[in-house]
Design a protein around this motif. Sequence first.
Motif, PDB file in Angstrom:
ATOM      1  N   ARG A 248       0.829  -1.209   0.000  1.00  0.00           N
ATOM      2  CA  ARG A 248       0.000   0.000   0.000  1.00  0.00           C
ATOM      3  C   ARG A 248       0.866   1.264   0.000  1.00  0.00           C
ATOM      4  O   ARG A 248       0.559   2.233  -0.706  1.00  0.00           O
ATOM      5  CB  ARG A 248      -0.927   0.000   1.218  1.00  0.00           C
ATOM      6  CG  ARG A 248      -1.985  -1.086   1.179  1.00  0.00           C
ATOM      7  CD  ARG A 248      -2.678  -1.228   2.521  1.00  0.00           C
ATOM      8  NE  ARG A 248      -3.464  -2.457   2.587  1.00  0.00           N
ATOM      9  CZ  ARG A 248      -3.940  -2.976   3.706  1.00  0.00           C
ATOM     10  NH1 ARG A 248      -3.688  -2.370   4.869  1.00  0.00           N
ATOM     11  NH2 ARG A 248      -4.638  -4.086   3.689  1.00  0.00           N
ATOM     12  N   ALA A 252       1.055   4.219  -2.855  1.00  0.00           N
ATOM     13  CA  ALA A 252       0.885   5.628  -2.490  1.00  0.00           C
ATOM     14  C   ALA A 252       2.072   6.465  -2.964  1.00  0.00           C
ATOM     15  O   ALA A 252       1.903   7.568  -3.498  1.00  0.00           O
ATOM     16  CB  ALA A 252       0.711   5.756  -0.977  1.00  0.00           C
ATOM     17  N   THR A 255       2.087   6.756  -6.772  1.00  0.00           N
ATOM     18  CA  THR A 255       0.991   7.623  -7.184  1.00  0.00           C
ATOM     19  C   THR A 255       1.386   9.087  -7.036  1.00  0.00           C
ATOM     20  O   THR A 255       1.150   9.915  -7.931  1.00  0.00           O
ATOM     21  CB  THR A 255      -0.265   7.338  -6.337  1.00  0.00           C
ATOM     22  OG1 THR A 255      -0.654   5.980  -6.515  1.00  0.00           O
ATOM     23  CG2 THR A 255      -1.405   8.250  -6.746  1.00  0.00           C
ATOM     24  N   GLN A 256       2.014   9.424  -5.909  1.00  0.00           N
ATOM     25  CA  GLN A 256       2.474  10.794  -5.690  1.00  0.00           C
ATOM     26  C   GLN A 256       3.503  11.200  -6.741  1.00  0.00           C
ATOM     27  O   GLN A 256       3.463  12.314  -7.280  1.00  0.00           O
ATOM     28  CB  GLN A 256       3.089  10.916  -4.291  1.00  0.00           C
ATOM     29  CG  GLN A 256       2.088  10.800  -3.157  1.00  0.00           C
ATOM     30  CD  GLN A 256       1.190  12.012  -3.041  1.00  0.00           C
ATOM     31  OE1 GLN A 256       1.532  13.093  -3.488  1.00  0.00           O
ATOM     32  NE2 GLN A 256       0.024  11.825  -2.447  1.00  0.00           N
ATOM     33  N   VAL A 279     -14.106   9.459   1.009  1.00  0.00           N
ATOM     34  CA  VAL A 279     -13.178   8.516   0.384  1.00  0.00           C
ATOM     35  C   VAL A 279     -13.712   8.191  -0.998  1.00  0.00           C
ATOM     36  O   VAL A 279     -14.869   7.756  -1.144  1.00  0.00           O
ATOM     37  CB  VAL A 279     -13.045   7.224   1.220  1.00  0.00           C
ATOM     38  CG1 VAL A 279     -12.062   6.267   0.563  1.00  0.00           C
ATOM     39  CG2 VAL A 279     -12.599   7.552   2.645  1.00  0.00           C
ATOM     40  N   TYR A 285      -8.116   5.021 -12.954  1.00  0.00           N
ATOM     41  CA  TYR A 285      -6.803   4.601 -12.469  1.00  0.00           C
ATOM     42  C   TYR A 285      -6.874   3.518 -11.389  1.00  0.00           C
ATOM     43  O   TYR A 285      -5.837   3.004 -10.955  1.00  0.00           O
ATOM     44  CB  TYR A 285      -6.043   5.810 -11.909  1.00  0.00           C
ATOM     45  CG  TYR A 285      -5.811   6.902 -12.923  1.00  0.00           C
ATOM     46  CD1 TYR A 285      -4.944   6.715 -13.991  1.00  0.00           C
ATOM     47  CD2 TYR A 285      -6.472   8.115 -12.821  1.00  0.00           C
ATOM     48  CE1 TYR A 285      -4.731   7.716 -14.925  1.00  0.00           C
ATOM     49  CE2 TYR A 285      -6.265   9.128 -13.752  1.00  0.00           C
ATOM     50  CZ  TYR A 285      -5.394   8.916 -14.799  1.00  0.00           C
ATOM     51  OH  TYR A 285      -5.185   9.915 -15.728  1.00  0.00           O
ATOM     52  N   LEU A 287      -7.595   4.012  -8.358  1.00  0.00           N
ATOM     53  CA  LEU A 287      -6.970   4.570  -7.159  1.00  0.00           C
ATOM     54  C   LEU A 287      -8.025   5.030  -6.155  1.00  0.00           C
ATOM     55  O   LEU A 287      -9.043   5.614  -6.518  1.00  0.00           O
ATOM     56  CB  LEU A 287      -6.083   5.764  -7.531  1.00  0.00           C
ATOM     57  CG  LEU A 287      -4.830   5.435  -8.346  1.00  0.00           C
ATOM     58  CD1 LEU A 287      -4.165   6.728  -8.799  1.00  0.00           C
ATOM     59  CD2 LEU A 287      -3.858   4.610  -7.523  1.00  0.00           C
ATOM     60  N   GLU A 288      -7.747   4.776  -4.894  1.00  0.00           N
ATOM     61  CA  GLU A 288      -8.615   5.210  -3.818  1.00  0.00           C
ATOM     62  C   GLU A 288      -7.912   6.329  -3.056  1.00  0.00           C
ATOM     63  O   GLU A 288      -6.716   6.240  -2.784  1.00  0.00           O
ATOM     64  CB  GLU A 288      -8.894   4.025  -2.895  1.00  0.00           C
ATOM     65  CG  GLU A 288      -9.936   4.280  -1.837  1.00  0.00           C
ATOM     66  CD  GLU A 288     -10.203   3.041  -1.011  1.00  0.00           C
ATOM     67  OE1 GLU A 288     -10.240   3.168   0.228  1.00  0.00           O
ATOM     68  OE2 GLU A 288     -10.349   1.957  -1.592  1.00  0.00           O
ATOM     69  N   SER A 289      -8.657   7.373  -2.721  1.00  0.00           N
ATOM     70  CA  SER A 289      -8.043   8.502  -2.044  1.00  0.00           C
ATOM     71  C   SER A 289      -9.027   9.156  -1.105  1.00  0.00           C
ATOM     72  O   SER A 289     -10.248   9.070  -1.296  1.00  0.00           O
ATOM     73  CB  SER A 289      -7.541   9.517  -3.071  1.00  0.00           C
ATOM     74  OG  SER A 289      -6.885  10.593  -2.426  1.00  0.00           O
ATOM     75  N   THR A 290      -8.496   9.809  -0.091  1.00  0.00           N
ATOM     76  CA  THR A 290      -9.309  10.548   0.878  1.00  0.00           C
ATOM     77  C   THR A 290      -9.222  12.040   0.571  1.00  0.00           C
ATOM     78  O   THR A 290      -8.125  12.596   0.467  1.00  0.00           O
ATOM     79  CB  THR A 290      -8.825  10.292   2.312  1.00  0.00           C
ATOM     80  OG1 THR A 290      -8.905   8.890   2.579  1.00  0.00           O
ATOM     81  CG2 THR A 290      -9.678  11.047   3.310  1.00  0.00           C
ATOM     82  N   ILE A 291     -10.353  12.663   0.406  1.00  0.00           N
ATOM     83  CA  ILE A 291     -10.427  14.102   0.160  1.00  0.00           C
ATOM     84  C   ILE A 291     -10.960  14.766   1.426  1.00  0.00           C
ATOM     85  O   ILE A 291     -12.107  14.546   1.815  1.00  0.00           O
ATOM     86  CB  ILE A 291     -11.340  14.431  -1.036  1.00  0.00           C
ATOM     87  CG1 ILE A 291     -10.818  13.738  -2.299  1.00  0.00           C
ATOM     88  CG2 ILE A 291     -11.445  15.938  -1.235  1.00  0.00           C
ATOM     89  CD1 ILE A 291     -11.722  13.912  -3.499  1.00  0.00           C
TER      90      ILE A 291
END
Length: 295
Positions: A248, A252, A255-256, A279, A285, A287-291
């Motif tokens: 994971r 991450a 991705t950055q 979330v 993509y 991709l899972e992300s937290t906003i």
Amino acid sequence: SVAALTYAEAQILIDDKSRTDALSVGLRGLNELAKKLKKRRIEAGALTLASPEVRFHIDSETHDPIGIETKELKETNSMIEEFMLLANCEVARHIEKEFPQCAVLRRHPAPPLTNFDLLVNAAAVKGIQVKCSTNAELAYSLENANIPGDPFFNILLRIVSTRCMMQAVYFCSGMLPEDEYFHYGLAVPMYTHFTSPIRRYPDLLVHRLLAASVGQDKTYTELLDRNIVHEWCENMNYRHHQAQLVQRASIALHTQLYFKDKCLDEDAYILFVRRNAVVVLVRRYGLESTIFLRR
């Protein structure tokens, strides 16, 4: 071995009906058999869950990510998976019969029903009822949870379902009663990992037990001590969890690196709503992300 094929190459041979050579015909036969095995598993209550897999394309000189995509699964992936599952189940039964006190097995405990509250509530928002008192009920509910015009909704529910699961673990057969051997996700009474000794240490132990059971290896006497095997299983569970965290973190990081100089607009699905954040899953993509939301 008749041929060495990638999943894509095997899929081409299966799909090209003009090919009537023994290899192509054999692959089609295996594929049909795999479909029947999968149908039998699902009818027994096996779950088909989802978890987006991300693949990065890396520059050979700088080692920076230059592309990103979701991993595409082909029919041949499922075909191989079915035969691997079958082999793992059969080997589990054999080594447990031969070494009932020290077989290296893998179990998946049933989640407490409260784990499914998030899934049930998410489905209810769209007017869909999800039953989850048994794995068979959950499998049936997920199979029929569809919204016309939005095929990705079913995948989202399966992703949320994955979050509800307990962690599957390795264990020594002599340390638990047989009614706790059950693998919830696969709906099988006994399971192990046998098919990937080149990348998983538990599979090596299982291979050694299998070799010992047919009189081909007597060099690993520690495998007959259930206390030692139990310690190994605990360590393998710990290492497996650490490897998941590393995976994971690697996703991450890459991705950055990939998006650091990019500004893109993409559609996303909201997976969860928190008090101060949402979330989301960016489908393109995987991709899972937290906003985080401003107060």
